[in-house]
Write a protein that holds these residues in place. Structure first.
Motif, PDB file in Angstrom:
ATOM      1  N   UNK A  91      21.623  30.084  59.096  1.00  0.00           N
ATOM      2  CA  UNK A  91      21.511  29.555  57.733  1.00  0.00           C
ATOM      3  C   UNK A  91      20.806  30.569  56.834  1.00  0.00           C
ATOM      4  N   UNK A  98      22.470  32.252  53.539  1.00  0.00           N
ATOM      5  CA  UNK A  98      21.802  32.267  52.235  1.00  0.00           C
ATOM      6  C   UNK A  98      21.795  33.671  51.648  1.00  0.00           C
ATOM      7  N   UNK A 125      24.892  34.595  50.274  1.00  0.00           N
ATOM      8  CA  UNK A 125      25.171  33.884  49.024  1.00  0.00           C
ATOM      9  C   UNK A 125      24.515  34.518  47.809  1.00  0.00           C
ATOM     10  N   UNK A 162      28.732  27.372  57.073  1.00  0.00           N
ATOM     11  CA  UNK A 162      29.546  26.990  55.913  1.00  0.00           C
ATOM     12  C   UNK A 162      28.809  26.101  54.918  1.00  0.00           C
ATOM     13  N   UNK A 163      27.592  25.725  55.225  1.00  0.00           N
ATOM     14  CA  UNK A 163      26.829  24.945  54.245  1.00  0.00           C
ATOM     15  C   UNK A 163      26.602  25.729  52.960  1.00  0.00           C
ATOM     16  N   UNK A 164      26.370  27.021  53.078  1.00  0.00           N
ATOM     17  CA  UNK A 164      25.998  27.808  51.897  1.00  0.00           C
ATOM     18  C   UNK A 164      26.853  29.052  51.680  1.00  0.00           C
ATOM     19  N   UNK A 165      27.464  29.570  52.722  1.00  0.00           N
ATOM     20  CA  UNK A 165      28.071  30.899  52.614  1.00  0.00           C
ATOM     21  C   UNK A 165      29.249  30.877  51.642  1.00  0.00           C
ATOM     22  N   UNK A 166      29.332  31.865  50.731  1.00  0.00           N
ATOM     23  CA  UNK A 166      30.565  31.996  49.951  1.00  0.00           C
ATOM     24  C   UNK A 166      31.726  32.295  50.903  1.00  0.00           C
ATOM     25  N   UNK A 187      34.432  30.243  44.850  1.00  0.00           N
ATOM     26  CA  UNK A 187      34.689  30.203  46.293  1.00  0.00           C
ATOM     27  C   UNK A 187      33.393  30.080  47.077  1.00  0.00           C
ATOM     28  N   UNK A 188      32.668  29.042  46.750  1.00  0.00           N
ATOM     29  CA  UNK A 188      31.444  28.685  47.462  1.00  0.00           C
ATOM     30  C   UNK A 188      31.478  27.177  47.635  1.00  0.00           C
ATOM     31  N   UNK A 189      30.635  26.622  48.499  1.00  0.00           N
ATOM     32  CA  UNK A 189      30.603  25.160  48.597  1.00  0.00           C
ATOM     33  C   UNK A 189      30.345  24.488  47.241  1.00  0.00           C
ATOM     34  N   UNK A 207      24.814  22.884  49.042  1.00  0.00           N
ATOM     35  CA  UNK A 207      25.579  22.694  50.277  1.00  0.00           C
ATOM     36  C   UNK A 207      26.708  21.691  50.063  1.00  0.00           C
TER      37      UNK A 207
END
Lengths: 397, 397, 397
Positions: free
Chosen positions: A294, A298, A301, A329-333, B63-65, B317
């Motif tokens: 995570x 971040x 991101x 995938x919670x935060x990653x572009x 293209x992010x959450x 998120x």
């Protein structure tokens, strides 16, 4: 949506476009060579255990998430029933021979290009070219910085020539590489001073270093010097700089050094260094990262030049990998995540990395679509970006 | 249990009482002003990316959450189909104009009171009163401690007067505030010595500080002095003290300082300071916290005066936020968690924070009820406490 | 697969073999005594809150995950409806009396052997033998190293005799123990120098220590000396060495010391010490670990002598515990995870630890089987290993 057949790699029914994107060839943007020869049961167990040591008496490394996944998913590739016993699996493996097993598993991974770190000093593993040939894929080399430095240190030159020869050697090897890679996490931890060390401090440190050239590089001044020398080459050649992060390699026979505890592999410690590189245009790829993925997502991101690859954690967490991917995938572009198996030694880990990348991502994408959060077209595009598109862009494949 | 309609914010069917509690107005106990004027595509992208920088060439922060969630959930608020393209979205946004967009999104958040940190030094954003007016809600101000200190440092006074003027200014601004807030995490990290610094050390540090008053506060002695001065005002005024924690603001244009790596924003580092405040009765609210939200929930569990707000991590998120809330709810007492959007710049993040708070909590509560773990009455009560009840109690709204 | 009945502890239908393995008696490899006498509501609330403090005014520790689980799952054991109110629960608890409540809950845990740390200096708790008697189980003692050291420090001997008496006392108490246990995490954190301290440094530190013998051990030199003295006894007696890790005990009345922040309880900090023990054959058991349980699982994966127990986090996260177990199971070898309730004070936590271990593991195993990842036979074997088999092997029960 068609029902998936029980022998298929994807665990949930998905729209055709998403399914096709997930099953398309991957770019494995970070792996190592697998052993070319047959091995004993004990030798094989050491390859699949994360620590590189035998299992304790009365136990087996097959009793791990990766071991269970080998029996479940690799057994059919070798012509066995799913969940074959370890004994049956290894006997069949020996019967087919390492080359045929490697061929089946590397091809079964469905990879179109391997980027191979050939600098891990282990004998008897396939070269990048051999990985490509057996896996029916293109193959390029990742230069492991610390291996270059070791060669320079052992060349028997005076301290005053150390920096120059290191620069020349990096430039030479970088000229035919797809990427540079650092294991600074294992040598002094990632909390090093992000600034470029002074010329004087490097010469002084080189003097100490060359007094015992067979020792592994560990001096933070020289680790920083190596990194900044690598940054110079990376800028000139437009090469990404990969960083090993996270808990991997800290076992008794791993490459993690005695004095460095695992928490120093947290990529959040790289914040300052990553910030220093921001104006230079050198892509930074955070490898592995687990359980700090995570933090890595971040950083990917917020810094335009940072990328993340959940790496061998996917193969090793196996049945549990969907959750790891979910957290990345919670935060990653979506344009910042890449696939890499991080495998070394056993072709099984290359196969499982790819399989569980597809299975895990299928679950996350399936959920997002079912919840109405992402459209089918977006889900397919995301699968493609993470599986191959981002790596093709970043490494200019 | 009625089936939810596809256009509804809650993703799972829930008993009426739980549903009503989730849909009731929220208290947004920590946010920032959103931009009052129209902006370019590049400007908008910088608002929605966590790093505050443009997306790399050939990519987009949509293209992010959070970007995908804007297309999915904010598009209908602007009268578009779900999953509208970024271009269509931005064109519609420009057509409606910033004021109307802000009005729709802030009202759509379903918030009855905003607590607004107006000290983030960004021009062109709505004041707390304007946030309230457009959002049809009450609005109160959170005083950002470091902004007060900056004003004092720049006032051109001698070092001997620094502490006194800071105390007076804090008291003055605290008199009309709902809370005080620290970004010590960004200035020296949260691992500072928890004790109140000596008068002598403060005067010495103030002398150094005032030699370069335009620089940002970073000296740990003065950060500690500021915090303890704030504690004095908080005690007198019964104000909670908020702490920015977790990975947010560490990007190249963020407020995180160059020398402070992200891992220093782990709220577990505050253990000693929180312990020192325990006898004083000053509530401490840990903001954001991700990915250290479990640490924050633990502290909220063991210290009677500590609260937690998962903050902007929920908006960022987005589709993955249920899992973040699930982890906060692993340990947090139900009377210790609060809702805050943590939004700044884009009203979309205010809307998404509220939406995904409701959606995520709906999933967790739905699971708990289905598994027979929590009763319907308890689930409804918990939703109410977290959404508004706890904040009304702590901030005496 | 039969449908589970609503009153049953397992939340999902499972094949008979897996169900039987999950319902079989557990070894609770780490717990403390529970209070033998009746208590007030305030006293009971302090036992069930993780911080050991009263709930803030207007709130109750029943409004926590563990509190909700007591009302849901312990109420029926006391003859009440599920979700009974706190008042009804406590009134029924008083009516039955502490002995009967303890008897029902300890037996209800379904444990065949308790390993009890009796060194937590709390009056009025059951001895190991009493825990066994009321719980219808075998019971053995875990020696808490810091308690032994405290006794030695308070014995009024000269500094020169400190090391010798400590060695003798550890040998004496170790002779009748099942394991040794360290709370170094609470005293100086886990980032201590892993090497054995010199004789001279120990004598010097002992001199300082004995000047204030009532104080708690905190000097890192003496903590390391104690650990290495314990390692000597552990080798001689083949005893495992347990380490308290993770966030537990850091509240205002906990055993965590004022100067030690919670992040110092991360087991990754133990990498160097664990590495130093690798050649010695002393099993190391990492207790609790939450929220650093992935780090602990990793260490258990790479070091042949390291084990992990998610401990009281299971009882305290209650309805959320399946997710915690899922994360441990991402990497841990199946022969390296053990069950322990970590309970102290309230028999409810012993019962809930066992219940949620079974419920959480049932969910994970059910998912693995449904996804085709693990065979039924493997799932049953894994449940047995984690629940009792590994502990019987490691502790030679």
């Amino acid at each position: 949506m068609p029902e998936p057949r029980p022998d298929e790699p994807l665990p949930v029914p998905l729209p055709d476009a998403v399914r096709a994107a997930l099953l398309a060839p991957l770019v494995d943007q970070h792996c190592h060579g697998v052993r070319r020869d047959d091995t004993t049961r004990s030798g094989f167990e050491q390859l699949i255990g994360e620590g590189g040591t035998p299992a304790p008496p009365g136990t087996t490394h097959f009793d791990t998430p990766a071991g269970a996944a080998i029996r479940r998913w690799c057994a059919p590739v070798l012509g066995l029933e799913p969940h074959a016993s370890a004994t049956v699996y290894l006997s069949r493996r020996a019967e087919l021979g390492a080359t045929e097993v490697n061929r089946r598993l590397l091809r079964g991974a469905g990879v179109s290009a391997f980027l191979v770190d050939a600098g891990l000093d282990v004998p008897g593993v396939l070269s990048p070219a051999e990985m490509g040939r057996l896996g029916a894929a293109a193959a390029d080399e990742i230069v492991r910085l610390e291996q270059v430095e070791q060669d320079v240190a052992e060349a028997g030159l005076p301290a005053a020539d150390y920096a120059g020869m290191l620069r020349d050697e990096l430039a030479l090897r970088g000229a035919r590489a797809a990427a540079l890679k650092s294991v600074a996490a294992h040598r002094c931890g990632l909390g090093f001073d992000p600034s470029r060390p002074s010329r004087g401090s490097v010469i002084a440190a080189a003097g100490r270093r060359l007094a015992d050239p067979k020792a592994r590089l560990a001096d933070p001044v020289l680790v920083r010097h190596l990194l900044w020398a690598a940054v110079d080459v990376a800028r000139e050649r437009s090469l990404p700089l990969q960083f090993h992060c996270g808990l991997s390699g800290w076992g008794p026979s791993g490459t993690g050094d005695a004095g460095v505890a695992g928490h120093l592999a947290d990529p959040a410690l790289l914040t300052g260094f990553v910030r220093a590189l921001a104006p230079l245009g050198v892509p930074v790829v955070l490898l592995h990262c687990y359980p700090y993925h995570r933090q890595a997502a971040y950083l990917a991101g917020v810094f335009p030049h940072v990328y993340v690859d959940a790496g061998p954690a996917v193969a090793h967490t196996a049945a549990g990998s969907a959750h790891v991917l979910r957290e990345v995938l919670e935060l990653v572009p979506f344009h910042k995540q890449m696939y890499g198996s991080g495998c070394h030694g056993a072709a099984e880990l290359c196969f499982l990395g790819a399989l569980h990348h597809r299975r895990g991502l299928a679950r996350v994408l399936g959920d997002r679509i079912a919840e109405g959060e992402w459209s089918t077209a977006d889900a397919a595009r995301i699968a493609h970006m993470i599986g191959a598109g981002n790596a093709r862009r970043v490494y200019r494949l």
